[in-house]
Design a protein around this motif. Structure first.
Motif, mmCIF file in Angstrom:
data_model
loop_
_atom_site.group_PDB
_atom_site.id
_atom_site.type_symbol
_atom_site.label_atom_id
_atom_site.label_comp_id
_atom_site.label_asym_id
_atom_site.label_seq_id
_atom_site.Cartn_x
_atom_site.Cartn_y
_atom_site.Cartn_z
ATOM 1 N N GLN A 47 15.848 17.384 43.440
ATOM 2 C CA GLN A 47 16.075 17.105 42.020
ATOM 3 C C GLN A 47 17.279 17.920 41.559
ATOM 4 O OE1 GLN A 47 12.551 17.881 39.727
ATOM 5 N NE2 GLN A 47 13.548 17.578 37.744
ATOM 6 N N VAL A 48 18.040 17.397 40.603
ATOM 7 C CA VAL A 48 19.213 18.107 40.094
ATOM 8 C C VAL A 48 19.174 18.168 38.575
ATOM 9 C CG1 VAL A 48 20.647 17.446 42.072
ATOM 10 C CG2 VAL A 48 20.634 16.013 40.022
ATOM 11 N N GLN A 102 23.308 15.425 44.820
ATOM 12 C CA GLN A 102 22.345 14.451 44.340
ATOM 13 C C GLN A 102 21.132 14.490 45.260
ATOM 14 O OE1 GLN A 102 24.449 10.754 44.399
ATOM 15 N NE2 GLN A 102 24.641 10.698 46.621
ATOM 16 N N PRO A 103 19.991 13.937 44.815
ATOM 17 C CA PRO A 103 18.790 13.969 45.646
ATOM 18 C C PRO A 103 19.030 13.400 47.046
ATOM 19 C CG PRO A 103 18.223 13.323 43.427
ATOM 20 C CD PRO A 103 19.717 13.390 43.470
ATOM 21 N N SER A 122 27.123 18.513 39.366
ATOM 22 C CA SER A 122 28.147 17.549 39.767
ATOM 23 C C SER A 122 28.380 17.506 41.271
ATOM 24 C CB SER A 122 29.476 17.880 39.061
ATOM 25 O OG SER A 122 29.873 19.212 39.350
ATOM 26 N N ASP A 162 20.526 14.997 49.446
ATOM 27 C CA ASP A 162 21.618 15.712 50.112
ATOM 28 C C ASP A 162 21.047 16.879 50.913
ATOM 29 O OD1 ASP A 162 23.602 14.109 49.173
ATOM 30 O OD2 ASP A 162 24.262 15.454 47.572
ATOM 31 N N GLU A 203 23.830 25.342 41.565
ATOM 32 C CA GLU A 203 24.598 24.517 42.504
ATOM 33 C C GLU A 203 25.805 25.252 43.089
ATOM 34 O OE1 GLU A 203 26.847 21.198 40.966
ATOM 35 O OE2 GLU A 203 26.904 22.055 38.939
ATOM 36 N N VAL A 232 19.585 23.223 41.028
ATOM 37 C CA VAL A 232 19.235 22.237 42.041
ATOM 38 C C VAL A 232 17.892 22.642 42.636
ATOM 39 C CG1 VAL A 232 19.885 21.242 44.273
ATOM 40 C CG2 VAL A 232 21.660 21.797 42.592
#
Length: 294
Positions: free
Chosen positions: A49-50, A58-59, A55, A61, A84, A10
């Motif tokens: 960006q992920v 996401q952008p 899972s 967050d 993550e 992430v």
């Protein structure tokens, strides 16, 4: 920094970073030997960006976490790439500075009381140096679980602050039962605790380096089936064996901060250009911790 992220990485824009002393001996013991050692591992920021297999996030967050012991990057960077599994969602009402400054102490308090001491309602607890950020976290977490808490103060200012945590007349909530001013006379600690507990003593003692146990005392602990454990601040990130449990703890800590169960002492953030000088004071133990706002 690579444009294409690894599967579970992430990319985070760091908003705040907590500074804690580096344990150089620990790094050497676990085989981490580098010319340059990254500082600032407690981070709070926003996901930009992920990776393909991420899972949890996401952008956009907002996230918080502690970089692993062998992290190649510093939390003082504007952008960092982190797995993550070292991050949790940050509640919106928590400021990045607050959570970055308190996360490590919250994790240490949780580990000490839940993992090591098996704290339960009705226990009695003695927190030495309750005015420290770690001590305060221990007090608040224990009170939430119905534990009767005693603590010590090292200055008149600390004593006044800790006395405010005691219940008012008629209040039944489990708060600090007794604040013992050891700055006046350290020899009173034992007698006060024994008097307050009817000669039974306490179930749990949280020490920050004040207690010294002689062989006869160790023998007495053995006879009473008591145990002595050591708190390693890095135990959760040093191995991935209990990663799921670690993330559960982090989520619980930030949730308790968000709801006011844990109310950390506010840390005044310093700008990035003061980070080097600030880290030097932290490493020399002139300050216990600091927070840098990016």
């Amino acid at each position: 920094m690579k444009d294409v992220l690894g599967s579970h990485l992430v990319r985070v824009q760091v908003k705040a970073c907590g500074l804690s002393p580096l344990d150089l001996k620990l790094l050497n013991d676990v085989g981490i030997q580098r010319d340059l050692i990254p500082v600032g591992r407690e981070v709070s920021g926003v996901v930009l960006q992920v990776g393909a297999k991420v899972s949890f996030f996401q952008p956009q967050d907002e996230v918080v976490g502690i970089l692993p012991l062998d992290s190649p990057c510093s939390g003082l960077c504007e952008l960092i790439d982190i797995d993550e599994h070292y991050l949790v969602q940050k509640p919106e009402k928590l400021s990045p500075v607050c959570v970055a400054g308190a996360l490590r102490d919250g994790l240490s308090a949780y580990t000490a009381l839940h993992t090591h001491a098996r704290m339960a309602a009705g226990h009695t607890l003695l927190v030495l140096d309750g005015g420290s950020s770690f001590g305060l976290m221990c007090i608040q977490l224990a009170c939430y679980h119905g534990v009767k808490v005693f603590t010590t103060s090292h200055t008149a200012e600390e004593h006044t602050f800790l006395e405010q945590l005691r219940p008012s007349v008629g209040v039944q909530d489990p708060l600090v039962a007794k604040v013992i001013p050891v700055y006046k006379d350290q020899s009173e600690l034992l007698s006060v605790v024994m008097e307050e507990t009817g000669g039974l003593g306490v179930d749990i003692v949280i020490d920050s380096g004040e207690l010294q146990l002689d062989p006869p005392d160790c023998r007495l602990l053995h006879l009473k089936s008591a145990s002595l454990t050591f708190l390693n601040h890095e135990v959760w990130t040093a191995s991935s064996a209990q990663q799921g449990r670690y993330l559960h703890i982090l989520k619980d800590i930030v949730e308790k901060m968000s709801t006011g169960v844990l109310r950390p002492q506010p840390e005044e953030a310093v700008p990035l250009y003061e980070a080097t000088v600030t880290m030097e004071t932290v490493q020399r133990h002139q300050k216990k911790k600091a927070v840098v706002q990016l």
